[in-house]
Write a protein that holds these residues in place. Sequence first.
Motif, mmCIF file in Angstrom:
data_model
loop_
_atom_site.group_PDB
_atom_site.id
_atom_site.type_symbol
_atom_site.label_atom_id
_atom_site.label_comp_id
_atom_site.label_asym_id
_atom_site.label_seq_id
_atom_site.Cartn_x
_atom_site.Cartn_y
_atom_site.Cartn_z
ATOM 1 N N MET A 146 -0.813 -57.290 -97.929
ATOM 2 C CA MET A 146 -1.237 -56.031 -97.319
ATOM 3 C C MET A 146 -2.238 -55.276 -98.198
ATOM 4 S SD MET A 146 0.412 -56.009 -94.467
ATOM 5 C CE MET A 146 0.516 -54.342 -93.812
ATOM 6 N N GLN A 147 -2.530 -55.810 -99.390
ATOM 7 C CA GLN A 147 -3.507 -55.175 -100.271
ATOM 8 C C GLN A 147 -4.845 -55.884 -100.176
ATOM 9 O OE1 GLN A 147 -3.013 -55.510 -104.549
ATOM 10 N NE2 GLN A 147 -3.706 -53.402 -104.867
ATOM 11 N N ASP A 148 -5.899 -55.098 -99.991
ATOM 12 C CA ASP A 148 -7.242 -55.666 -99.985
ATOM 13 C C ASP A 148 -7.673 -56.018 -101.402
ATOM 14 O OD1 ASP A 148 -7.395 -55.334 -97.285
ATOM 15 O OD2 ASP A 148 -8.647 -53.534 -97.348
ATOM 16 N N ASP A 149 -8.737 -56.814 -101.501
ATOM 17 C CA ASP A 149 -9.253 -57.199 -102.815
ATOM 18 C C ASP A 149 -9.703 -55.999 -103.636
ATOM 19 O OD1 ASP A 149 -8.775 -59.848 -102.262
ATOM 20 O OD2 ASP A 149 -10.824 -60.282 -101.609
ATOM 21 N N ASP A 150 -10.095 -54.909 -102.949
ATOM 22 C CA ASP A 150 -10.557 -53.728 -103.677
ATOM 23 C C ASP A 150 -9.404 -52.825 -104.121
ATOM 24 O OD1 ASP A 150 -9.710 -52.461 -101.367
ATOM 25 O OD2 ASP A 150 -11.665 -51.601 -100.854
ATOM 26 N N GLY A 151 -8.165 -53.236 -103.808
ATOM 27 C CA GLY A 151 -7.008 -52.489 -104.287
ATOM 28 C C GLY A 151 -6.356 -51.563 -103.286
ATOM 29 N N ARG A 152 -6.931 -51.426 -102.091
ATOM 30 C CA ARG A 152 -6.351 -50.538 -101.084
ATOM 31 C C ARG A 152 -5.328 -51.285 -100.231
ATOM 32 N NH1 ARG A 152 -11.151 -48.325 -97.700
ATOM 33 N NH2 ARG A 152 -11.633 -50.572 -97.732
ATOM 34 N N TRP A 153 -4.280 -50.541 -99.793
ATOM 35 C CA TRP A 153 -3.261 -51.128 -98.927
ATOM 36 C C TRP A 153 -3.413 -50.632 -97.499
ATOM 37 C CZ3 TRP A 153 -1.743 -50.810 -104.037
ATOM 38 C CH2 TRP A 153 -1.007 -51.893 -104.550
ATOM 39 N N VAL A 154 -3.079 -51.508 -96.559
ATOM 40 C CA VAL A 154 -2.866 -51.074 -95.178
ATOM 41 C C VAL A 154 -1.362 -50.937 -94.971
ATOM 42 C CG1 VAL A 154 -4.978 -52.116 -94.309
ATOM 43 C CG2 VAL A 154 -2.876 -53.443 -94.308
ATOM 44 N N ASN A 155 -0.974 -50.265 -93.899
ATOM 45 C CA ASN A 155 0.423 -49.865 -93.744
ATOM 46 C C ASN A 155 1.208 -50.718 -92.756
ATOM 47 O OD1 ASN A 155 2.549 -48.135 -94.474
ATOM 48 N ND2 ASN A 155 2.170 -46.756 -92.761
ATOM 49 N N PHE A 156 0.561 -51.217 -91.712
ATOM 50 C CA PHE A 156 1.284 -51.919 -90.650
ATOM 51 C C PHE A 156 0.583 -53.219 -90.262
ATOM 52 C CE2 PHE A 156 2.469 -47.419 -89.614
ATOM 53 C CZ PHE A 156 3.821 -47.540 -89.854
ATOM 54 N N ILE A 157 1.348 -54.096 -89.615
ATOM 55 C CA ILE A 157 0.775 -55.262 -88.954
ATOM 56 C C ILE A 157 0.900 -55.070 -87.446
ATOM 57 C CG2 ILE A 157 1.227 -56.830 -90.869
ATOM 58 C CD1 ILE A 157 3.680 -57.847 -89.324
ATOM 59 N N LEU A 158 0.124 -55.854 -86.707
ATOM 60 C CA LEU A 158 0.057 -55.686 -85.258
ATOM 61 C C LEU A 158 0.861 -56.726 -84.489
ATOM 62 C CD1 LEU A 158 -3.771 -54.943 -84.951
ATOM 63 C CD2 LEU A 158 -1.917 -53.304 -84.615
ATOM 64 N N ASP A 159 1.178 -57.864 -85.134
ATOM 65 C CA ASP A 159 1.833 -58.946 -84.399
ATOM 66 C C ASP A 159 2.601 -59.829 -85.375
ATOM 67 O OD1 ASP A 159 -0.115 -60.644 -85.652
ATOM 68 O OD2 ASP A 159 -1.527 -60.177 -84.044
ATOM 69 N N TRP A 160 3.264 -60.850 -84.810
ATOM 70 C CA TRP A 160 4.085 -61.759 -85.622
ATOM 71 C C TRP A 160 3.239 -62.679 -86.504
ATOM 72 C CZ3 TRP A 160 8.890 -60.580 -86.353
ATOM 73 C CH2 TRP A 160 9.584 -59.877 -85.379
ATOM 74 N N GLU A 161 1.951 -62.740 -86.236
ATOM 75 C CA GLU A 161 1.065 -63.533 -87.081
ATOM 76 C C GLU A 161 0.621 -62.767 -88.326
ATOM 77 O OE1 GLU A 161 0.719 -63.676 -83.573
ATOM 78 O OE2 GLU A 161 1.964 -65.478 -83.912
ATOM 79 N N GLY A 162 0.990 -61.494 -88.410
ATOM 80 C CA GLY A 162 0.653 -60.694 -89.583
ATOM 81 C C GLY A 162 -0.719 -60.065 -89.545
ATOM 82 N N THR A 163 -1.300 -59.923 -88.366
ATOM 83 C CA THR A 163 -2.607 -59.276 -88.241
ATOM 84 C C THR A 163 -2.508 -57.822 -88.695
ATOM 85 O OG1 THR A 163 -3.133 -60.675 -86.340
ATOM 86 C CG2 THR A 163 -4.498 -58.705 -86.680
ATOM 87 N N GLN A 164 -3.341 -57.451 -89.645
ATOM 88 C CA GLN A 164 -3.269 -56.102 -90.196
ATOM 89 C C GLN A 164 -3.803 -55.064 -89.211
ATOM 90 O OE1 GLN A 164 -5.502 -56.242 -93.830
ATOM 91 N NE2 GLN A 164 -3.870 -57.235 -94.993
ATOM 92 N N ASN A 165 -3.123 -53.934 -89.167
ATOM 93 C CA ASN A 165 -3.615 -52.789 -88.392
ATOM 94 C C ASN A 165 -4.548 -51.987 -89.300
ATOM 95 O OD1 ASN A 165 -4.080 -50.405 -87.035
ATOM 96 N ND2 ASN A 165 -1.943 -50.033 -86.511
ATOM 97 N N ARG A 166 -5.838 -52.169 -89.094
ATOM 98 C CA ARG A 166 -6.821 -51.543 -89.978
ATOM 99 C C ARG A 166 -7.509 -50.341 -89.343
ATOM 100 N NH1 ARG A 166 -7.577 -54.808 -94.213
ATOM 101 N NH2 ARG A 166 -9.465 -53.684 -94.802
ATOM 102 N N GLU A 167 -7.182 -50.054 -88.093
ATOM 103 C CA GLU A 167 -7.866 -48.987 -87.376
ATOM 104 C C GLU A 167 -6.958 -47.790 -87.088
ATOM 105 O OE1 GLU A 167 -11.028 -49.220 -86.928
ATOM 106 O OE2 GLU A 167 -11.184 -51.314 -87.596
ATOM 107 N N GLY A 168 -5.668 -48.021 -86.978
ATOM 108 C CA GLY A 168 -4.752 -46.940 -86.629
ATOM 109 C C GLY A 168 -4.722 -45.842 -87.685
#
Length: 272
Positions: free
Chosen positions: A1-23
Amino acid sequence: MQDDDGRWVNFILDWEGTQNREGRTSVPGGDFWQARALQALAHSSDILGDKRIDAAIRRGLRHIVGATDVPADVRALHVMTALALLDDTEDHELRGVVATWCDEIVGCRDGDMLMNSPFERGRPHLWGHIQEAVLADAGVRLGRADLVVVARKSADILFAEVVRGCFNLPRTQPYDVASAVYVLARLADVTGASEYGALATAARAWFDGRNAAGQPVYSRSEGRVGDGVDGHRVSTESGAEANIVSAQALFDDVVTLARELSSSEALPVSVG
């Protein structure tokens, strides 16, 4: 859930682990989840001994050190993270950062009452409000008694009456109560004042029926916690947050229960 630049996203959108990057509650580097992720890693570093954790901390830390206009309740999480990291080192630069952050928290007050942000009006919301605990711990670490004084004055105003009144509010969530428990328990430990310990115990009793509904919020037989008390009614819903923060507030109970479980009860059932 951490990007290469060090930032984290908070949620995933599905069982495949797609990151929620817009919410709105999941954008990369959002205040609360960036702070909580770093806090978790700072506490787990020594326990797990995984070098990847230290690398993730280094990538993520620069985002909170460089952040400005941070709400006080989020800044409190930053201080907790830094204090955990200082357990292993005498990093004078980091100590200076902690002192500056504490002064920011102290500056966000209405009279003697610590607020969650400069824009808050009236009494601050209790969920996630742990500034008093953080200032008390930082005061000990930094040798600043003034921080402990500020913490005590605010806690006396904000928590004492609410706890003695059984959290008789229009709506109370487990997160509200867990935050109160944490603050009062830390103040009891730092100051040695018995009244804070007594208030922490009374606050924990909210889960077992010392509340406006007069009913348990924590069903010990089912192992679930309701989402809160609305007026005089306990919610029939039981979400993840309610159960997680309640486990933190009732940690001794959780440990006792876990030790009583058999291996088959404690271990997850294999899937598939």
